[in-house]
Write a protein that holds these residues in place. Structure first.
Motif, short mmCIF file in Angstrom:
data_model
loop_
_atom_site.label_atom_id
_atom_site.label_comp_id
_atom_site.label_asym_id
_atom_site.label_seq_id
_atom_site.Cartn_x
_atom_site.Cartn_y
_atom_site.Cartn_z
N PHE A 39 10.66 6.58 -3.16
CA PHE A 39 11.10 5.32 -2.55
C PHE A 39 10.00 4.27 -2.63
O PHE A 39 8.83 4.57 -2.85
CB PHE A 39 11.55 5.53 -1.10
CG PHE A 39 10.58 6.29 -0.24
CD1 PHE A 39 9.45 5.67 0.29
CD2 PHE A 39 10.80 7.64 0.06
CE1 PHE A 39 8.58 6.38 1.09
CE2 PHE A 39 9.92 8.35 0.86
CZ PHE A 39 8.80 7.71 1.38
N THR A 40 10.43 3.02 -2.44
CA THR A 40 9.53 1.88 -2.53
C THR A 40 8.63 1.82 -1.30
O THR A 40 9.12 1.87 -0.17
CB THR A 40 10.35 0.58 -2.63
OG1 THR A 40 11.21 0.67 -3.76
CG2 THR A 40 9.45 -0.64 -2.76
N LEU A 41 7.34 1.72 -1.53
CA LEU A 41 6.41 1.45 -0.44
C LEU A 41 6.30 -0.07 -0.29
O LEU A 41 6.36 -0.81 -1.28
CB LEU A 41 5.04 2.07 -0.75
CG LEU A 41 5.02 3.60 -0.75
CD1 LEU A 41 3.69 4.13 -1.25
CD2 LEU A 41 5.31 4.15 0.66
N GLU A 42 6.16 -0.51 0.96
CA GLU A 42 6.17 -1.94 1.25
C GLU A 42 4.95 -2.32 2.09
O GLU A 42 4.42 -1.47 2.83
CB GLU A 42 7.43 -2.30 2.04
CG GLU A 42 8.71 -1.95 1.34
CD GLU A 42 9.91 -2.07 2.27
OE1 GLU A 42 10.68 -3.01 2.07
OE2 GLU A 42 10.04 -1.24 3.19
N PRO A 43 4.53 -3.58 2.02
CA PRO A 43 3.40 -4.01 2.83
C PRO A 43 3.61 -3.67 4.30
O PRO A 43 4.69 -3.95 4.86
CB PRO A 43 3.36 -5.53 2.61
CG PRO A 43 3.99 -5.74 1.27
CD PRO A 43 5.05 -4.67 1.17
N GLY A 44 2.61 -3.09 4.90
CA GLY A 44 2.68 -2.74 6.31
C GLY A 44 3.12 -1.32 6.58
O GLY A 44 2.99 -0.84 7.71
N ASP A 45 3.65 -0.63 5.57
CA ASP A 45 3.96 0.79 5.75
C ASP A 45 2.67 1.54 6.10
O ASP A 45 1.60 1.24 5.57
CB ASP A 45 4.53 1.40 4.47
CG ASP A 45 5.98 1.00 4.19
OD1 ASP A 45 6.62 0.41 5.07
OD2 ASP A 45 6.44 1.29 3.07
N ILE A 46 2.80 2.52 6.97
CA ILE A 46 1.64 3.33 7.36
C ILE A 46 1.91 4.79 6.98
O ILE A 46 3.01 5.30 7.18
CB ILE A 46 1.38 3.22 8.88
CG1 ILE A 46 0.91 1.79 9.18
CG2 ILE A 46 0.35 4.24 9.35
CD1 ILE A 46 0.73 1.52 10.65
N ILE A 47 0.87 5.41 6.42
CA ILE A 47 0.93 6.84 6.11
C ILE A 47 -0.14 7.53 6.96
O ILE A 47 -1.34 7.34 6.74
CB ILE A 47 0.64 7.12 4.62
CG1 ILE A 47 1.62 6.35 3.72
CG2 ILE A 47 0.70 8.62 4.35
CD1 ILE A 47 1.23 6.37 2.24
N ALA A 48 0.28 8.33 7.94
CA ALA A 48 -0.64 9.17 8.69
C ALA A 48 -0.87 10.43 7.85
O ALA A 48 0.08 11.14 7.52
CB ALA A 48 -0.06 9.52 10.05
N THR A 49 -2.13 10.67 7.47
CA THR A 49 -2.41 11.63 6.39
C THR A 49 -2.53 13.08 6.83
O THR A 49 -2.79 13.95 6.01
CB THR A 49 -3.68 11.22 5.62
OG1 THR A 49 -4.76 11.14 6.55
CG2 THR A 49 -3.49 9.88 4.92
#
Ligand code: ZN
Length: 289
Positions: free
Chosen positions: A234-244
């Motif tokens: 899926f498309t990642l967008e500005p402001g998306d957060i990924i907790a790693t």
């Protein structure tokens, strides 16, 4: 650059942290958006304008502003389970072949010093100190090598978890998404300042007692690999957060288990970013809306 969202004199806007000061971008660069998502969507031109404004802008002492979550309502709040070998081991599981992905609902986001609730529905509350990636540019099918160009910066995340709700069903969304269970902050450290996110010490303290101590070099799937992996689908967008993902030492797996209670204070520090510190309180009576 450290990009922050803050409240001062009753209005919330964005700024750049410079030493012990907040440079108020609403004054220093009045043409920029005053809200972080719009700022990130404005891309590299906005980033450059903000950088140039740091020298001349109005400054407020950091101590006099209230830091908010850098992004109040991320478009997506993605998270990775089982991404440190010691946490996989303490969980009694095998090293995963593929990243274990789940969502936190964006409504769970709260600020770096704001209270986290022990919910009315459960008292089995736990912390998870994590490095968070903030997406800065729209992207699909991003290769691992190009991933850095799609990242705006990094934050500290507490992936607060209601353990009994997490594990009573095969998917974890409910146990990971209670309101206030997504503290992020204290600001976004941009990729020009923090070039290598994979050698950062990470520590979690409860009431000053060290509970988690690791380093992001121990990540099984690193930040760039995760951008590649997510954007395959899926498309990642500005402001998306990924907790790693969180290292070993979560409360539930201590012997005996160490569950958070009202009155506790959870502090998570990541080298090169900063710290978040959230008091634990019982869910107030007035949360029904
Ligand atoms: Zn987690």
């Amino acid at each position: 650059m450290k990009l922050a969202t803050f409240t001062h004199d009753g209005t919330t806007r964005i700024g750049v942290v410079d030493g012990d000061d907040m440079v108020d971008l609403s004054v220093a660069a009045p043409d920029l958006p005053r809200e972080m998502l719009a700022f990130l969507e404005a891309g590299s031109d906005a980033m450059l304008t903000a950088r140039e404004a740091v020298g001349g802008g109005t400054r407020l002492p950091l101590a006099e502003v209230h830091l908010e979550a850098p992004i109040a309502r991320p478009p997506k709040f993605l998270a990775v389970g089982l991404n440190y070998a010691d946490h996989v081991a303490e969980s009694g599981l095998d090293t995963p072949e593929h990243p274990t992905i789940f969502n936190k609902q964006a409504t769970c986001v709260t600020g770096p010093t704001d209270p986290v609730h022990v919910p009315k529905a459960s008292h089995v509350l736990d912390y998870e100190g994590e490095l968070g990636v903030v997406i800065g540019r729209r992207g699909r099918h991003v290769s691992r090598d190009d991933a850095i160009d799609y990242i705006a910066g990094y934050v500290v995340v507490d992936d607060v978890t209601v353990r009994d709700w997490q594990f009573r069903t095969p998917t974890w969304t409910m146990g990971k998404s209670f309101d206030t269970h997504g503290p992020i902050g204290p600001w976004i450290v941009t990729t020009d300042e923090l070039r290598d996110p994979h050698q950062l010490a990470l520590r979690t303290f409860v009431n000053g007692e060290l509970r988690q101590e690791s380093n992001t070099k121990e990540l099984i799937f690193d930040c760039f690999k995760l951008v590649e992996h997510f954007s395959t689908a899926f498309t990642l967008e500005p402001g998306d957060i990924i907790a790693t993902g969180t290292p070993g030492g979560v409360g539930i797996l201590h012997k005996p288990p160490q569950i958070l209670e009202a009155g506790d204070v959870v502090r998570i520090e990541i080298e090169g970013i900063g710290e978040i510190e959230n008091p634990i309180i019982n869910e107030p009576e007035d949360t029904a809306r």
